[in-house]
Design a protein around this motif. Sequence first.
Motif, PDB file in Angstrom:
ATOM      1  N   SER A 193       5.012  12.118   0.811  1.00 26.41           N
ATOM      2  CA  SER A 193       4.269  13.313   1.157  1.00 26.41           C
ATOM      3  C   SER A 193       4.237  14.243  -0.033  1.00 26.41           C
ATOM      4  N   ASP A 194       3.145  14.963  -0.115  1.00 29.95           N
ATOM      5  CA  ASP A 194       2.948  15.871  -1.226  1.00 29.95           C
ATOM      6  C   ASP A 194       3.337  17.291  -0.851  1.00 29.95           C
ATOM      7  N   ASP A 195       3.556  17.549   0.440  1.00 33.43           N
ATOM      8  CA  ASP A 195       3.869  18.923   0.828  1.00 33.43           C
ATOM      9  C   ASP A 195       4.874  18.959   1.972  1.00 33.43           C
ATOM     10  N   VAL A 196       4.399  18.984   3.218  1.00 32.54           N
ATOM     11  CA  VAL A 196       5.319  19.069   4.352  1.00 32.54           C
ATOM     12  C   VAL A 196       5.477  17.679   4.964  1.00 32.54           C
ATOM     13  N   ILE A 197       6.140  17.614   6.115  1.00 37.10           N
ATOM     14  CA  ILE A 197       6.348  16.323   6.759  1.00 37.10           C
ATOM     15  C   ILE A 197       5.127  15.961   7.605  1.00 37.10           C
ATOM     16  N   HIS A 198       4.642  14.758   7.435  1.00 44.66           N
ATOM     17  CA  HIS A 198       3.565  14.218   8.260  1.00 44.66           C
ATOM     18  C   HIS A 198       4.083  12.930   8.886  1.00 44.66           C
ATOM     19  N   SER A 199       3.259  12.305   9.711  1.00 43.46           N
ATOM     20  CA  SER A 199       3.704  11.038  10.278  1.00 43.46           C
ATOM     21  C   SER A 199       2.510  10.102  10.391  1.00 43.46           C
ATOM     22  N   PHE A 200       2.708   8.892   9.896  1.00 47.54           N
ATOM     23  CA  PHE A 200       1.621   7.921   9.780  1.00 47.54           C
ATOM     24  C   PHE A 200       1.652   6.990  10.980  1.00 47.54           C
ATOM     25  N   TRP A 201       0.563   6.933  11.722  1.00 46.49           N
ATOM     26  CA  TRP A 201       0.596   6.174  12.973  1.00 46.49           C
ATOM     27  C   TRP A 201      -0.750   5.524  13.278  1.00 46.49           C
ATOM     28  N   VAL A 202      -0.737   4.211  13.431  1.00 46.93           N
ATOM     29  CA  VAL A 202      -1.926   3.477  13.881  1.00 46.93           C
ATOM     30  C   VAL A 202      -1.503   2.694  15.117  1.00 46.93           C
ATOM     31  N   PRO A 203      -1.652   3.285  16.294  1.00 44.92           N
ATOM     32  CA  PRO A 203      -1.050   2.716  17.501  1.00 44.92           C
ATOM     33  C   PRO A 203      -1.311   1.225  17.716  1.00 44.92           C
ATOM     34  N   GLN A 204      -2.498   0.758  17.386  1.00 44.86           N
ATOM     35  CA  GLN A 204      -2.757  -0.645  17.681  1.00 44.86           C
ATOM     36  C   GLN A 204      -2.128  -1.585  16.655  1.00 44.86           C
ATOM     37  N   LEU A 205      -1.704  -1.041  15.523  1.00 52.53           N
ATOM     38  CA  LEU A 205      -1.148  -1.916  14.496  1.00 52.53           C
ATOM     39  C   LEU A 205       0.346  -1.737  14.277  1.00 52.53           C
ATOM     40  N   ILE A 206       0.827  -0.481  14.371  1.00 47.92           N
ATOM     41  CA  ILE A 206       2.212  -0.241  13.968  1.00 47.92           C
ATOM     42  C   ILE A 206       2.708   1.096  14.502  1.00 47.92           C
ATOM     43  N   GLY A 207       4.004   1.152  14.811  1.00 50.69           N
ATOM     44  CA  GLY A 207       4.603   2.415  15.251  1.00 50.69           C
ATOM     45  C   GLY A 207       4.658   3.406  14.105  1.00 50.69           C
ATOM     46  N   LYS A 208       4.881   4.672  14.458  1.00 48.24           N
ATOM     47  CA  LYS A 208       4.803   5.700  13.407  1.00 48.24           C
ATOM     48  C   LYS A 208       6.097   5.852  12.626  1.00 48.24           C
ATOM     49  N   ILE A 209       5.943   6.217  11.367  1.00 47.91           N
ATOM     50  CA  ILE A 209       7.072   6.625  10.531  1.00 47.91           C
ATOM     51  C   ILE A 209       6.618   7.869   9.768  1.00 47.91           C
ATOM     52  N   ASP A 210       7.579   8.779   9.539  1.00 48.83           N
ATOM     53  CA  ASP A 210       7.222  10.047   8.905  1.00 48.83           C
ATOM     54  C   ASP A 210       6.995   9.907   7.400  1.00 48.83           C
ATOM     55  N   SER A 211       6.053  10.700   6.904  1.00 48.32           N
ATOM     56  CA  SER A 211       5.871  10.872   5.461  1.00 48.32           C
ATOM     57  C   SER A 211       6.643  12.121   5.089  1.00 48.32           C
ATOM     58  N   VAL A 232       0.863  -1.174   0.000  1.00 49.91           N
ATOM     59  CA  VAL A 232       0.000   0.000   0.000  1.00 49.91           C
ATOM     60  C   VAL A 232       0.900   1.225   0.000  1.00 49.91           C
ATOM     61  N   GLU A 233       0.534   2.189  -0.833  1.00 51.95           N
ATOM     62  CA  GLU A 233       1.314   3.418  -0.856  1.00 51.95           C
ATOM     63  C   GLU A 233       0.429   4.544  -0.327  1.00 51.95           C
ATOM     64  N   VAL A 234       0.923   5.200   0.717  1.00 49.17           N
ATOM     65  CA  VAL A 234       0.135   6.275   1.314  1.00 49.17           C
ATOM     66  C   VAL A 234       0.826   7.599   1.030  1.00 49.17           C
ATOM     67  N   VAL A 235       0.079   8.545   0.506  1.00 46.00           N
ATOM     68  CA  VAL A 235       0.644   9.869   0.260  1.00 46.00           C
ATOM     69  C   VAL A 235      -0.062  10.863   1.178  1.00 46.00           C
ATOM     70  N   ALA A 236       0.724  11.546   2.011  1.00 44.10           N
ATOM     71  CA  ALA A 236       0.143  12.511   2.940  1.00 44.10           C
ATOM     72  C   ALA A 236      -0.024  13.856   2.257  1.00 44.10           C
ATOM     73  N   HIS A 237      -1.152  14.475   2.502  1.00 46.92           N
ATOM     74  CA  HIS A 237      -1.399  15.825   2.014  1.00 46.92           C
ATOM     75  C   HIS A 237      -1.821  16.662   3.210  1.00 46.92           C
ATOM     76  N   GLN A 238      -1.623  17.965   3.121  1.00 44.45           N
ATOM     77  CA  GLN A 238      -2.173  18.828   4.161  1.00 44.45           C
ATOM     78  C   GLN A 238      -3.677  18.791   4.009  1.00 44.45           C
ATOM     79  N   TRP A 239      -4.521  18.242   4.691  1.00 39.93           N
ATOM     80  CA  TRP A 239      -4.534  17.459   5.862  1.00 39.93           C
ATOM     81  C   TRP A 239      -5.378  16.249   5.667  1.00 39.93           C
TER      82      TRP A 239
END
Lengths: 217, 621, 364
Positions: free
Chosen positions: C173-191, C130-137
Motif C-alpha cells: 500500500s502506498d498510503d493507508v490500509i486497504h484490502s484486496f478481495w475478489v470473492p469468486q477467486l480468492i479471500g481477502k488480504i489487507d494491503s 503480480v504485485e498490487v499496490v493500493a492507493h487511495q482509491w
Amino acid sequence: MQYLARSPEAEHATTTGLNNRKLLMWAFLGSDAMFFGPLIATHLIYRTESLQGPIEEILNIPVTTISTFVLLMSSLAMVLALAGIQQGKMGTFRFWTAMTALLGMVFIGFQMVEFTEFAKHGLTPRTNLFGSTFLTLTGFHGAHVTVGIIWLWSLFFASFRGKVKQENSLDVEIAGLYWHFVDIVWIVIFGVIYLVGAFGVEDRVLEGAHALAGLGG
Amino acid sequence: MATNIAILRRPLDPTGAWAWITTVDHKKIGVLYGLTAFAFFILGGVEALVMRLQLAQADLNVVSAATFNQMFTMHGTTMIFMVVMPAGAAFFNFLVPLQIGARDVAFPRLNALSYWLFLFGSILMNFSFFTGSAPDMGWFAYAPLTAANFSTSSSVDYWILGLQVMGVGTLAAGFNFVITIINMRAPGMTLMRMPVFTWMTLIVSFLIIFAFPVITVAITLLLFDRMFGTNFYDITAGADPLLWQHLFWVFGHPEVYILILPSMGIVSDILPTFSRKPLFGYVTIVLAGAVIAFLGFGVWAHHMFTVGMGRWATSAFAVATMAIAVPTGVKVFNWLGTMYGGSIQFRTPMLFALGFISLFMLGGLSGVMHAVVPVDLHQQDTYFVVAHFHYVLFGGSIFGLTAATYYWFPKITGRMMSESIGKTHFALMFVGFNLTFFPMHFLGVLGMPRRIYTYAPDMGWSGTNMAVTIGAFVIAVSIAVFLYNMVRSARVGQPAGANPWGAATLEWSIESPPHHYNFAIVPTIRSQHPLWDEEANTVEPPPLPYVDESSIHMPSPSYWPLLLAMGVTLVAGSLLVWQAHAIAGLTMGAASGALALISVYRWVFEPAVATEVAEGAAAHH
Amino acid sequence: MYPKQLLGRSGRLVAVGLLVAALLLALSACSSPQTTFDPKSDAADKIQTLYILIIVISGAIGAAVLIAMGYLMAKFRERPGVKARQIHGNNTLEVLWTIGPILILVMIGVPTILAIVGATRAPSEDALHVEVVAHQWWWEVNYPGLGPDGGTLTTANELHVPIGREVAISLKSDDVIHSFWVPQLIGKIDSIPGRTNHLEPFTASEVGVYLGQCAEFCGLAHALMRFRVVVDSLGDFERWVEGMNTPPPAPEEESFLASGQSVFIQNCSSCHAVAGTVAAGRIGPDLSRFGSRLTIGAGIMDNTEENLVEWITNVTAVKPVPEGLPTALAELGNGKQAMPRFDDTLTPAQVEAVAAYLRSMTIE
Ligand code: HEA
Ligand code: HEA
Ligand code: CUA
Ligand SMILES: [Cu+2]
C-alpha cells in the motif's frame, strides 16, 4: 449505631475486613499495570526500528543506575515512614516522609537532566520511534512519581495540622502502596529498557543459545 | 461548613433538579445513566436510519460519502460507548447495592463522577457535529488512516478526547463496583449466594479495569502523534502499521464481553423468576462467565485474520476464539435447563429474555463461523460481520437490557409496565430485528462490503437492502412503542408492591421504589434465594418502631463530582481549541485545569457525610 | 405433535424467517457478480467447502437449540395445578454439554488449521507473480518481468491473469490500509503500508471477468475503490502482454487524436504514464492501452466515451476525491495528488480529444 454497619465509606466492618480505600488502591494499581504494560511493549517493539537519529546508545547506564538506586532507597524510606506513624512516632514519620519525597525529587531531577541531555543530542519525542516511545514511557513514569511526591508532601504538611496521625496511618499506607508500585514499575523499566537496550541482553542470550546448539550438534 | 460561597454551599437536602445534579445516591445515578443511554439510543438509531435510507437502493444520494462515514462511525461509537455500556451501568448502579444488601456503593461521590464524565465525554464527542468534523474513520479508527496526514480535520481528535473522558469515568465505575461487590455485602451474602447479575457485574468490572487502560494508551499515543508530532503510528518513521490494531483489539474484544455479560446476568436472574424454579447450574453459569472473560483477553487477533499474521499465530487465535463457544454454550444449555420442569410465565421480561437466548445464540454461531479463518477471509469487513455483531449486540445486549427494563421498572418506579403494550413492543422488535439483520448475512455472502456509502445497481444487493431498511423502520416503531410504554407506565402504571413477580433475590424484599437508604435494617442472608427459601427469616421484618430513620446517615449530596467532571472535559476541549488558537486554548486549559484541581482538593477535604448531618444525628441519640 | 406446538411462537417466527431468507438467497445468488458462493478458482473452492461445512454445523446447532427452546416453552408453560420442579442442576448433563461442543469444535478446528497452513504455502515455480499496490482509491498493478526487456509491466484497476496457471499476488500500500478481495477467486488480504502481504496462490478455473472491491475502510471514496480481474485463456493472456508491451502507434499528425495526445502530454503526463510516449507520471493510474480497459475510475463506470468525458471534465461529480491528498509513503515515493477537475482548464473540445486519444489505444 449497629444499623450503620454497612453505611457507605465506612472505615470499618467491610465484608472482607479490608478497608475500601486500600482495596481501591490495589485495584487501581492492577489497572495501572495494564497501562504501563502496553507502553513497555510498544517500546520493545520499536526500540530498534527507528529510521534515523540516536537510539539506545544514547542511554547513560551508570547515571541511571544511580537514579534507580535513589528511587529504591526512597522505597526503603517509605517503609520507615509508615512504621513511624504506625507506632505513633510523628517525628520519625515526618523525617522519613520528607526523605521519601526528597529522594523522589532527586530522581525526577535526574530524569530532567537526562531528558535535556537527550534533547541536546537531538533526541526528542518527535525525532524517531525510539524518542517517541522512550520519552513517553519514562515521561508517564515521571508523572506518576511527581503525583507521588505531591501526595507525600501533602501528608507531611497535613501532619502538622493534626490531619495525619497514628489512627489514620492507613492514609500513609495507601500512599506507600502507590509509591512502591511506581518504584517497581521503574525497576521493570530499568531492567527491560535500559539494561536490555544497552547490553543487547537478548542478542547475547540468543548467541549463547546458538553456541549451545552448536556444541550439541 | 467551610465555604462561604452561597452557591457552592454543600447541598444538604436539595430538591428538584438540584437533587439530581448533586446526587450521590446510586439509585438516582442509575436512573440518570438509564435515561441518558436511552436518549443516545435514539440518536444512534437515527444515525442508523440515515444509513439505511442511503443504502435502501443502489446509487442513492440521500447523504454524501462524508456524511455517511460520519454516520456509521458515530452510530457504532454511540451504540457501544454511549448506549450499551451506560445502560449496563444503569442497572449495575440501581441493582447491585440492592442485590447484596448494601446502602450504597463503596464510593458514592466517585460514582457520581463516573456518570458526569460519561455524560460530558459523550457530549464533547457529539459536539463535533456542530463544528462539521464529526468522527468519520470507523469505530475502530485504524491507523494510519487516523494519522495527522490522512485525517486532516479534527474529527479524530474529537473521537479521542470524547472517548478519553468517558474512559476515565468508566474506569472509576469499574473500581467502584469491584470494591462494592467484594466489600459491601450484607452479612451472610457469600459470593456463591450472590445473584448472577451481581456476579456478572463483578466480572465486567474486572474486565473494565484491565481492558480500559489499553485503549487509554492506544488513544493517548494517537493524540500525541496528532497534536505533538510523535511517531507511534507514523509509517514514514518506520512505525508498525499494525500496532494500533493490536492495541485496539486487546481492548476491543474484552469490550464486547463487557457489553454482553451484563445481559447474560440479567437473563440468568429473569429465567428462574418466570420459570418458578432456581437457575440450573448456578455455579457453572458463574464460572462460565469468568472463563469467558478470561479467554476474552486471548482472542483479539481474530479481528485481524486478514492482516497476514503467519500461519501459527493465526491458527492459535482461531482455536482460542472457538474455545469461547464452550463456556458460552454451557450458559445457553443451562438456561434451557432452567426452563426444563418449570412453570413458565410468558410475561414481557421473559419474552425478551427468550428473545435474547435465541438471537444471541445465532449471533454466537456466526461468530464461530468467523473463527474459521479461510471462511473469514470472505466474511471479514462484509455485511456478514455486520449481521454477526448486531445479533450479539442488539439481539444480545439490547434485548437483555430491554428485558431488564421491563423486569426492574416496577422496582425503580413503583409501577408496573403495561403487559399488552410490552408484548406489542416485543413482537414488533423481534420481527423488525430479524427482518433487519438476518438478510445482512446474505448481503455478506453475496459480497457486499461494509462501510460503503453506495453500490452499483447490478450487484444483486438492492432487494435485500430494501428489506433491511424496512426492517430498520419496524424497529424504530417498536422503540417508539417502548418509549410510550415507559412514559405511560411511569405515570399511570399499576402500583407494583415490593415483589410483583414473586422473585427470589434481595432487591425484591424492600419497597418499590426503595427508600434512599435501601434497607432500614441490614438484612442477614442465609440462602441464594432469600425470598424463596426462608421467607420468614430473611425478608426484611416489618419496620420496627425503634428503627429511627434519622439514625441512618447516608452520604450527603455534593457538587464536586459534577464540577470535577466539567473541569476534566473542558481541559480536553481546550486541546481542540489550542489546535485552532494557541492562546485561547492555553487560557481555557488553565482555567478548566484550575477548576478540576480545586474540585479535587475540595472533594478530598469534604467529609462523605456532611458534618451537619453527622452532628444532627449524634444529637439525636 | 404438529409443528405449531413443537416450535412455539418465536420458534415459528424464526423458522419462517429462515425459509424466506433461504429463498431470497437462492434468488439473488445467481445475479450477484461478487458472490462468495460461486467459486471460480481452486482456492475459492477450498473456502467454499469449509464454508458449507460450518454453515451445516452451525445451522444444525442453531436449529437444535431453537427447537429445544420451542419445545420447552410449549411443554412447560404455566398450567393450573402444575408446580415447577425445584431442580438445581445436573452434573452429568453439564459435563455432557461441555464435552459435546468441544468435540464439534475439533471437527471445525482441524480442517481450519489445515486450510490456514495450506493457504500460506509458497507459490509454485511457474506461478505468475503480480504485485498490487493500493492507493487511495485505486489499484496499481505490476507484473515484474513481463514488461519490455524483462522490466515491469504496469497497469491499473484491472488484472489480467491466465486460466489454469497459478497466480501469486503480493500486496502493498502506498498510503493507508486497504484490502484486496475478489470473492469468486480468492479471500481477502489487507494491503498494508510498509509491508508486503501475499494472497494464497490460486488457479482460476473459468475464463471471465470477476469483480473485486477494496474491503478495508480507507477514507472518503472507499466505496468506489473497485476493480476487475480478467481471467484470459492462455493465448489471450499472451496477446494482452504483448499488446501492452508494444508502443502505441503515434497518431497521425494534425489529426484529432494528435491534438488529444498533446492535451494529454501537457495536462496529464505529470500524473499519468502511457508506455511508449513521454508521459511517465506515477501519481495516478498508468493509462497504457487504456482503450482496452473495461472501466474508468477504479471500476466504477464502464469505459465509454461519454463516461470518460464526464470523468475528465469533473471527476468530483462521480467520485468523492478531495482536492489535495496527504503525502504518501516515501518508500513508494510517487507523491500524491488527487485527479483534478478539468472543466475550467480545458475546453469541451479538448476534453473530447483527450478522451478519444485515450480510448484509441487498444489491444487488438
Ligand atoms: C456483544 C458483543 C459480541 C459478542 C458476545 C461476540 C461473540 C463472539 N464473537 Fe464477535 N464481534 C463483535 C461483538 C461480539 N462478538 C463485534 C462488535 C465485532 C465486529 C467489530 C467490528 O469489526 O466492527 C465482532 C467481530 C467478530 C470477529 C471478527 C470478524 C471479522 O472482522 O472478520 C470474530 C472472529 O472470530 C468474532 C467471533 C466471535 C465469537 C467466536 C464469539 C463467541 O463469544 C460466541 C460464543 C457463542 C456461541 C457459539 C453460541 C452459543 C453456544 C452454543 C449453542 C454451544 C455450541 C456451539 C458450538 C459448538 C459452535 N466476532
Ligand atoms: C449495540 C450496538 C448497536 C445497535 C443497537 C445497532 C442498531 C442498528 N444498527 Fe448498527 N452498528 C453497530 C452497533 C449497533 N447497531 C456498530 C458497532 C457498527 C459498526 C460501525 C462501524 O463500522 O464503525 C454498526 C454498523 C451498522 C451498519 C453498517 C454500516 C456500514 O458498515 O456502512 C448498519 C447498516 O445497516 C447498521 C444498522 C443498524 C440499524 C438499522 C440499527 C437499528 O436497530 C437501530 C434501531 C433504533 C432506532 C431506529 C432508534 C430510533 C427510534 C425512534 C426513531 C423512535 C422515535 C422516537 C422518538 C424520536 C422520540 N449498523
Ligand atoms: Cu481502499 Cu477501502
Ligand atoms: Cu472479538
